[in-house]
Design a protein around this motif. Structure first.
Motif: not given
Length: 186
Positions: A177-179, A181-185
């Motif tokens: 989920p961290h990765m 979320a970063l890609e989504g941002a």
């Protein structure tokens, strides 16, 4: 067991890591209450090498609660004490968490904290797998915060490849989920 054997180091370890489990479940006030027990005895009688961990976990918990000034002060205290007592493991972790919280308002300070983490890990000289994975993610987050979208995506792709490799020795499902979320941002 720690109480029965009067083993302060074991008591401190159990309380510190117990508080981290509570923090990770969002039970911040219970985590802080548990850490208060650490500070009762460990600040006076604990060994300097282990004394830093109470400040580290209290700092992390306070930051997670939104009490950034207090939390960052605890993390700085942990890092400075770790430096003075050659606890490179604690210095690496404290620097890493400082990088995460500084990224929002001080990109240069976040970069310096990442560099401090890398240096402490190198001096420690032994594998710090979880810290290293988190460091890779922090580097990608810092690239994103600097507006370096392609670099952030490249770093996340490299981290994802590393974590899904059959040779990687652990399963870290919380990193997905961290990765994402970063890609989504980006």
């Amino acid at each position: 067991l720690a109480g029965r054997t009067r083993n302060l180091d074991l008591r401190t370890t159990a309380l510190v890591f117990g508080s981290d489990l509570l923090r990770s479940r969002g039970l911040y006030h219970r985590a802080l209450a548990m850490l208060a027990l650490v500070f009762e005895d460990n600040e006076l009688y604990g060994r300097p090498y282990t004394r830093v961990w109470g400040h580290f976990y209290r700092g992390e918990t306070l930051c997670a609660m939104g009490h950034l000034a207090e939390g960052l002060a605890d993390l700085e205290s942990c890092r400075e004490s770790a430096r003075l007592n050659a606890n490179n493991q604690a210095m690496a972790w404290a620097s890493l968490v400082l990088a995460s919280y500084r990224r929002c308002h001080d990109l240069g300070g976040a970069q310096q904290a990442i560099t401090d983490c890398e240096d402490a890990m190198a001096v420690y000289g032994r594998d710090m797998l979880l810290c290293d994975v988190r460091l890779a993610w922090e580097r990608a987050e810092l690239a994103r915060a600097r507006g370096q979208a392609n670099e952030a995506l490249r770093q996340v792709a490299a981290l994802r490849e590393r974590l899904t490799s059959s040779s990687f020795p652990a399963k870290l499902p919380y990193m997905t989920p961290h990765m994402l979320a970063l890609e989504g941002a980006v």
